[in-house]
Design a protein around this motif. Structure first.
Motif, PDB file in Angstrom:
ATOM      1  N   THR A  76     -11.575  33.587   6.826  1.00  0.00           N
ATOM      2  CA  THR A  76     -11.603  34.575   5.816  1.00  0.00           C
ATOM      3  C   THR A  76     -10.238  34.861   5.386  1.00  0.00           C
ATOM      4  O   THR A  76      -9.359  34.611   5.992  1.00  0.00           O
ATOM      5  N   GLU A  77     -10.393  35.716   4.119  1.00  0.00           N
ATOM      6  CA  GLU A  77      -8.682  35.790   3.741  1.00  0.00           C
ATOM      7  C   GLU A  77      -8.080  36.705   4.536  1.00  0.00           C
ATOM      8  O   GLU A  77      -6.824  36.614   4.622  1.00  0.00           O
ATOM      9  N   ARG A  78      -8.750  37.582   5.281  1.00  0.00           N
ATOM     10  CA  ARG A  78      -8.178  38.434   6.179  1.00  0.00           C
ATOM     11  C   ARG A  78      -7.555  37.989   7.172  1.00  0.00           C
ATOM     12  O   ARG A  78      -6.366  37.982   7.741  1.00  0.00           O
ATOM     13  N   LEU A  98      -6.452  34.917   7.243  1.00  0.00           N
ATOM     14  CA  LEU A  98      -5.188  34.154   6.662  1.00  0.00           C
ATOM     15  C   LEU A  98      -3.971  35.157   6.334  1.00  0.00           C
ATOM     16  O   LEU A  98      -3.180  34.317   5.687  1.00  0.00           O
ATOM     17  N   ALA A  99      -4.185  36.152   6.342  1.00  0.00           N
ATOM     18  CA  ALA A  99      -3.311  36.970   6.008  1.00  0.00           C
ATOM     19  C   ALA A  99      -1.737  36.844   6.664  1.00  0.00           C
ATOM     20  O   ALA A  99      -1.971  36.888   7.684  1.00  0.00           O
ATOM     21  N   SER A 101      -3.404  30.553   3.122  1.00  0.00           N
ATOM     22  CA  SER A 101      -4.014  31.191   2.036  1.00  0.00           C
ATOM     23  C   SER A 101      -4.312  30.483   0.711  1.00  0.00           C
ATOM     24  O   SER A 101      -5.117  30.719  -0.114  1.00  0.00           O
ATOM     25  N   PHE A 112      -6.616  27.901   0.685  1.00  0.00           N
ATOM     26  CA  PHE A 112      -7.877  28.383   0.889  1.00  0.00           C
ATOM     27  C   PHE A 112      -8.474  28.922  -0.480  1.00  0.00           C
ATOM     28  O   PHE A 112      -9.603  28.642  -0.854  1.00  0.00           O
ATOM     29  N   GLN A 113      -7.457  29.431  -1.334  1.00  0.00           N
ATOM     30  CA  GLN A 113      -7.834  29.993  -2.550  1.00  0.00           C
ATOM     31  C   GLN A 113      -8.238  28.886  -3.643  1.00  0.00           C
ATOM     32  O   GLN A 113      -9.083  28.973  -4.490  1.00  0.00           O
TER      33      GLN A 113
END
Length: 200
Positions: A40-42, A44-45, A51, A54-55
């Motif tokens: 999840t984005e979290r 990959l913070a 990130s 992923f985007q």
């Protein structure tokens, strides 16, 4: 690849049916087991490269429509870092070999190594049959079957990914689908069975 594997396993054996070989893991089924969630984005913070990739990949796809599990090689392709800050490598190739003949040879090698004091504390702690994963001790397999070790090395170099053969009795891995997280590699009709190609 399969032809060279069977040559390494039983180049002169009279009963090739004593050797059952199956592919496991994400390179056989594309997705990892349900115990390995899609990132999840979290998660990959703090990892700008992962990130951004992923985007680019997911764009505006809502979380409910994303994969639930990791596709093959996805963490490597994202450039994601593990808990030690190291990039994930390519997904490995899991070969599940089931053979009572090989297990007997590995057991003899295990006894030999043990009596000579050549097993590590970790080997002894995990036992001849690994306590958690139920495969035959890798040190015993490596020492008993040097041709299989050479085969793995050759194909790791060719494919650029780890190749992990694991040895089990002819009955295959035990059914653990009702234990823990339910992940089990016991024999199923849907398994990708590797066969020995006919000689031409």
């Amino acid at each position: 690849m399969s032809a060279s594997l069977f040559r390494a396993l039983c180049s002169s054996c009279e009963r090739p049916q004593d050797y059952d070989v199956r592919l496991q893991g994400s390179w056989a089924f594309f997705f990892s087991g349900r115990h390995k969630n899609f990132p999840t984005e979290r998660e990959l913070a703090g990892q700008p490269v992962a990130s951004a990739r992923f985007q680019d990949w997911m764009g505006t796809t809502p979380p409910a429509e994303r994969p639930a599990r990791r596709p093959f090689d996805s963490l490597h392709k994202l450039g994601m870092l593990d808990e030690n800050g190291k990039p994930y490598g390519p997904s490995d190739g899991d070969f599940q070999i089931s053979s009572d003949v090989m297990v007997a040879e590995a057991r003899a090698k295990w006894d030999e190594l043990k009596s000579a004091g050549m097993l590590s504390d970790a080997d002894i702690r995990n036992g001849f049959i690994h306590r958690k994963y139920s495969f035959v001790n890798r040190t015993a397999v490596r020492e008993a079957f040097p041709e299989l070790e050479k085969w793995s090395t050759v194909w790791e170099e060719r494919l650029g990914r780890p190749i992990a053969p694991s040895l089990f009795p002819s009955s295959g891995p035990p059914d653990k689908s009702q234990e823990g997280n339910g992940v089990s590699t016991h024999f199923r009709n849907s398994d990708w069975v590797v066969t020995n190609p006919p000689m031409h």
